[in-house]
Design a protein around this motif. Structure first.
Motif, PDB file in Angstrom:
ATOM      1  N   GLY A 211       0.798  -1.104  -0.152  1.00  0.00           N
ATOM      2  CA  GLY A 211      -0.189   0.056  -0.065  1.00  0.00           C
ATOM      3  C   GLY A 211       0.635   1.371   0.105  1.00  0.00           C
ATOM      4  N   VAL A 212       1.925   1.264   0.581  1.00  0.00           N
ATOM      5  CA  VAL A 212       3.051   2.509   0.371  1.00  0.00           C
ATOM      6  C   VAL A 212       3.657   2.720  -0.942  1.00  0.00           C
ATOM      7  CG1 VAL A 212       3.328   2.252   2.947  1.00  0.00           C
ATOM      8  CG2 VAL A 212       4.947   1.127   1.399  1.00  0.00           C
ATOM      9  N   VAL A 213       3.442   1.458  -1.950  1.00  0.00           N
ATOM     10  CA  VAL A 213       4.120   1.744  -3.120  1.00  0.00           C
ATOM     11  C   VAL A 213       3.053   2.209  -4.116  1.00  0.00           C
ATOM     12  CG1 VAL A 213       5.461   0.471  -4.679  1.00  0.00           C
ATOM     13  CG2 VAL A 213       5.753  -0.004  -2.558  1.00  0.00           C
ATOM     14  N   ALA A 214       3.547   3.285  -5.111  1.00  0.00           N
ATOM     15  CA  ALA A 214       2.699   3.468  -6.018  1.00  0.00           C
ATOM     16  C   ALA A 214       2.314   2.843  -7.119  1.00  0.00           C
ATOM     17  CB  ALA A 214       3.289   5.075  -6.399  1.00  0.00           C
ATOM     18  N   ARG A 215       3.232   2.080  -7.723  1.00  0.00           N
ATOM     19  CA  ARG A 215       3.050   1.244  -8.660  1.00  0.00           C
ATOM     20  C   ARG A 215       3.594  -0.055  -8.432  1.00  0.00           C
ATOM     21  NH1 ARG A 215       6.542   3.578 -13.201  1.00  0.00           N
ATOM     22  NH2 ARG A 215       7.709   4.355 -11.380  1.00  0.00           N
ATOM     23  N   ALA A 216       2.770  -0.905  -9.113  1.00  0.00           N
ATOM     24  CA  ALA A 216       3.229  -2.422  -9.190  1.00  0.00           C
ATOM     25  C   ALA A 216       4.417  -2.913  -9.974  1.00  0.00           C
ATOM     26  CB  ALA A 216       1.932  -3.345  -9.326  1.00  0.00           C
ATOM     27  N   GLY A 217       5.251  -3.849  -9.900  1.00  0.00           N
ATOM     28  CA  GLY A 217       6.370  -4.070 -10.560  1.00  0.00           C
ATOM     29  C   GLY A 217       7.510  -4.118  -9.789  1.00  0.00           C
ATOM     30  N   ALA A 218       8.663  -4.442 -10.633  1.00  0.00           N
ATOM     31  CA  ALA A 218       9.873  -4.698  -9.997  1.00  0.00           C
ATOM     32  C   ALA A 218      11.077  -3.538 -10.786  1.00  0.00           C
ATOM     33  CB  ALA A 218      10.491  -5.928 -10.178  1.00  0.00           C
ATOM     34  N   SER A 291      14.021   1.841  -1.443  1.00  0.00           N
ATOM     35  CA  SER A 291      13.639   0.926  -2.116  1.00  0.00           C
ATOM     36  C   SER A 291      12.234   1.387  -3.014  1.00  0.00           C
ATOM     37  CB  SER A 291      12.996  -0.227  -1.108  1.00  0.00           C
ATOM     38  OG  SER A 291      14.217  -1.002  -0.571  1.00  0.00           O
ATOM     39  N   MET A 292      11.250   0.454  -3.010  1.00  0.00           N
ATOM     40  CA  MET A 292      10.033   0.800  -4.212  1.00  0.00           C
ATOM     41  C   MET A 292       9.073   2.004  -3.795  1.00  0.00           C
ATOM     42  SD  MET A 292      10.882  -1.270  -6.505  1.00  0.00           S
ATOM     43  CE  MET A 292       9.107  -1.123  -7.517  1.00  0.00           C
ATOM     44  N   THR A 293       9.144   2.236  -2.574  1.00  0.00           N
ATOM     45  CA  THR A 293       8.348   3.523  -2.216  1.00  0.00           C
ATOM     46  C   THR A 293       8.916   4.609  -2.770  1.00  0.00           C
ATOM     47  OG1 THR A 293       7.805   2.429   0.224  1.00  0.00           O
ATOM     48  CG2 THR A 293       7.618   4.805  -0.002  1.00  0.00           C
ATOM     49  N   GLU A 294      10.335   4.650  -2.721  1.00  0.00           N
ATOM     50  CA  GLU A 294      10.877   5.741  -3.526  1.00  0.00           C
ATOM     51  C   GLU A 294      10.919   5.717  -4.795  1.00  0.00           C
ATOM     52  OE1 GLU A 294      15.006   8.620  -2.625  1.00  0.00           O
ATOM     53  OE2 GLU A 294      15.223   6.359  -2.832  1.00  0.00           O
ATOM     54  N   TRP A 295      11.388   4.426  -5.309  1.00  0.00           N
ATOM     55  CA  TRP A 295      11.634   4.434  -6.622  1.00  0.00           C
ATOM     56  C   TRP A 295      10.232   4.447  -7.483  1.00  0.00           C
ATOM     57  CZ3 TRP A 295      15.756   3.676  -9.530  1.00  0.00           C
ATOM     58  CH2 TRP A 295      15.371   2.725 -11.008  1.00  0.00           C
ATOM     59  N   ALA A 296       9.184   3.786  -7.031  1.00  0.00           N
ATOM     60  CA  ALA A 296       7.843   4.012  -7.856  1.00  0.00           C
ATOM     61  C   ALA A 296       7.323   5.250  -7.883  1.00  0.00           C
ATOM     62  CB  ALA A 296       6.955   2.763  -7.428  1.00  0.00           C
ATOM     63  N   ALA A 297       7.555   5.909  -6.958  1.00  0.00           N
ATOM     64  CA  ALA A 297       6.862   7.333  -6.706  1.00  0.00           C
ATOM     65  C   ALA A 297       7.195   8.249  -7.920  1.00  0.00           C
ATOM     66  CB  ALA A 297       7.345   8.202  -5.463  1.00  0.00           C
ATOM     67  N   ASP A 298       8.393   7.964  -8.547  1.00  0.00           N
ATOM     68  CA  ASP A 298       8.895   8.840  -9.719  1.00  0.00           C
ATOM     69  C   ASP A 298       8.467   7.972 -10.984  1.00  0.00           C
ATOM     70  OD1 ASP A 298      10.118  10.227 -11.796  1.00  0.00           O
ATOM     71  OD2 ASP A 298      12.008  10.330 -10.653  1.00  0.00           O
ATOM     72  N   PRO A 299       7.503   8.686 -11.635  1.00  0.00           N
ATOM     73  CA  PRO A 299       6.829   8.157 -12.790  1.00  0.00           C
ATOM     74  C   PRO A 299       7.890   7.758 -14.018  1.00  0.00           C
ATOM     75  CG  PRO A 299       6.039  10.337 -12.650  1.00  0.00           C
ATOM     76  CD  PRO A 299       6.603  10.163 -11.540  1.00  0.00           C
ATOM     77  N   ASN A 300       9.005   8.738 -14.020  1.00  0.00           N
ATOM     78  CA  ASN A 300      10.086   8.649 -14.993  1.00  0.00           C
ATOM     79  C   ASN A 300      11.020   7.348 -14.770  1.00  0.00           C
ATOM     80  OD1 ASN A 300       9.202  10.873 -16.385  1.00  0.00           O
ATOM     81  ND2 ASN A 300      10.475  12.018 -14.727  1.00  0.00           N
ATOM     82  N   ARG A 301      10.875   6.593 -13.526  1.00  0.00           N
ATOM     83  CA  ARG A 301      11.651   5.475 -13.397  1.00  0.00           C
ATOM     84  C   ARG A 301      11.098   4.219 -13.898  1.00  0.00           C
ATOM     85  NH1 ARG A 301      12.733   7.799  -7.942  1.00  0.00           N
ATOM     86  NH2 ARG A 301      14.534   8.782  -7.882  1.00  0.00           N
ATOM     87  N   GLU A 302      11.614   3.458 -14.753  1.00  0.00           N
ATOM     88  CA  GLU A 302      11.269   2.306 -15.371  1.00  0.00           C
ATOM     89  C   GLU A 302      10.794   1.191 -14.546  1.00  0.00           C
ATOM     90  OE1 GLU A 302      12.163  -0.654 -18.943  1.00  0.00           O
ATOM     91  OE2 GLU A 302      13.535   0.764 -18.254  1.00  0.00           O
ATOM     92  N   MET A 303       9.835   0.554 -14.670  1.00  0.00           N
ATOM     93  CA  MET A 303       9.273  -0.724 -13.844  1.00  0.00           C
ATOM     94  C   MET A 303       8.954  -1.650 -14.987  1.00  0.00           C
ATOM     95  SD  MET A 303       7.640   0.995 -10.553  1.00  0.00           S
ATOM     96  CE  MET A 303       7.151  -0.534  -9.478  1.00  0.00           C
ATOM     97  N   VAL A 304       9.064  -2.946 -14.288  1.00  0.00           N
ATOM     98  CA  VAL A 304       8.640  -4.070 -15.200  1.00  0.00           C
ATOM     99  C   VAL A 304       7.597  -4.902 -14.394  1.00  0.00           C
ATOM    100  CG1 VAL A 304      10.533  -3.977 -16.863  1.00  0.00           C
ATOM    101  CG2 VAL A 304      10.441  -5.535 -14.547  1.00  0.00           C
ATOM    102  N   VAL A 305       6.543  -5.623 -15.082  1.00  0.00           N
ATOM    103  CA  VAL A 305       5.541  -6.461 -14.889  1.00  0.00           C
ATOM    104  C   VAL A 305       5.706  -7.798 -15.490  1.00  0.00           C
ATOM    105  CG1 VAL A 305       3.123  -6.965 -14.455  1.00  0.00           C
ATOM    106  CG2 VAL A 305       3.981  -4.680 -13.923  1.00  0.00           C
ATOM    107  N   SER A 306       5.863  -9.020 -14.811  1.00  0.00           N
ATOM    108  CA  SER A 306       6.022 -10.065 -15.363  1.00  0.00           C
ATOM    109  C   SER A 306       4.804 -10.649 -16.052  1.00  0.00           C
ATOM    110  CB  SER A 306       6.504 -11.179 -14.310  1.00  0.00           C
ATOM    111  OG  SER A 306       7.770 -10.807 -13.679  1.00  0.00           O
ATOM    112  N   GLU A 307       5.057 -11.513 -16.830  1.00  0.00           N
ATOM    113  CA  GLU A 307       3.665 -11.951 -17.653  1.00  0.00           C
ATOM    114  C   GLU A 307       3.316 -13.407 -17.134  1.00  0.00           C
ATOM    115  OE1 GLU A 307       2.181 -10.748 -20.196  1.00  0.00           O
ATOM    116  OE2 GLU A 307       3.525  -8.896 -20.491  1.00  0.00           O
TER     117      GLU A 307
END
Length: 307
Positions: A211-218, A291-307
């Motif tokens: 819940g503290v992470v803005a976007r799902a993924g890694a 960690s992901m709380t900081e990383w995902a908060a910036d929409p310019n940082r790339e994230m991936v979602v596994s199929e």
């Protein structure tokens, strides 16, 4: 912004480091058992720190603790802080050094950290506090393997007498190589640094998220070794070095590789960091506390979602 903060931190650390002394280590081991702790309780160089969190029943420390231990509950003491809207960060050095000093810990003390020890996530409180001491330049720190659970299972005595330590000076010798930044993570692949995602597989794949992470993924290129693999909930003990080597091998990471661990808030990541760096012995390991709380908060940082 984070780089500016770290620059300021480094300046403060340099000022603190001038007076920092290296403690006499009573043990070189990252983990000790209940017998070792009991045998050293009368040593004036030892400070046992009970970090068990408050429960709905009240204070576990008041209910019974290792004799002579001081209380600094993980969730209330201030081991972590909110920095620039990111939770779970290393507090400013002047703040955390004063808090540690309030426990009667100076640079000549051997510290033993005691969690509840009920499961891997709970044990993460101890590994995060251990990492904090290490990043502050204090090597004389170890963890009671299995925590209070192991102490009680061994039939050791407990006390209900609260300890009120006298405040002392704790000086910092900051080690930036143990603390990864978002910039370090962004450049990890091009710099040949492995990323270890210590979250559950469902979060790593982007099927669920905290819940503290803005976007799902890694983070792209990361390998998943869940923090739960490093601690046996059933046995109440950290796993052995050869088990960790197998985990690393199965993840496709060289056991001597430069690496950065991360999770959601730098809690689970500390379990992986501790296992890789302290138990397996890969001293090329850093932890990303944002960690992901900081990383995902910036929409310019790339994230991936596994199929």
């Amino acid at each position: 912004m984070r780089s500016l903060i770290l620059s300021a931190v480094a300046v403060v650390a340099f000022a603190f480091a001038g007076n920092a002394a290296q403690a006499e280590r009573l043990t070189e081991k990252p983990l000790v058992d209940a017998n070792w702790v009991e045998a050293h309780l009368d040593n004036p160089s030892l400070v046992v720190v009970d970090i068990r969190s408050m429960t709905k029943e009240g204070s576990p420390y008041d209910a019974g603790h290792i004799p002579g231990s001081v209380y600094a509950p993980y969730g209330k003491f201030g081991w972590r802080a909110k920095v620039n809207d990111v939770v779970g960060m290393l507090p400013p050095l002047d703040v955390i050094s004063k808090r540690i000093g309030s426990l009667g810990i100076d640079n000549d003390k051997q510290v033993v950290v005691v969690p509840a020890g009920q499961n891997s996530s709970d044990f993460g409180a101890a590994t995060r506090v251990y990492w904090t001491f290490k990043v502050l330049g204090h090597d004389a720190v170890t963890i009671l393997d299995g925590g209070q659970r192991a102490w009680l299972a061994a039939g050791k005595a407990v006390s209900t007498d609260a300890v009120a330590p006298d405040a002392v000076a704790f000086n910092v010798n900051f080690r930036p190589e143990l603390l990864a930044t978002a910039e370090d993570v962004a450049k990890a692949r091009e710099n040949g640094v492995a990323l270890i995602d210590a979250r559950p597989e469902s979060q790593f794949k982007g099927e669920t998220k905290s819940g503290v992470v803005a976007r799902a993924g890694a983070v792209p290129g990361a390998k998943n070794i869940s923090q739960s693999e490093f601690y046996s909930d059933q046995d109440g003990a950290f796993v052995a070095s050869d088990v960790i080597e197998s985990l690393v091998s199965d993840a496709g990471v060289d056991k001597d590789a430069k690496e950065i661990t991360y999770c959601n808030t730098g809690h689970w990541a500390s379990v992986a960091w501790f296992g890789l760096s302290e138990v397996m012995g890969n001293k090329n390991t850093a932890m990303y506390d944002g960690s992901m709380t900081e990383w995902a908060a910036d929409p310019n940082r790339e994230m991936v979602v596994s199929e």
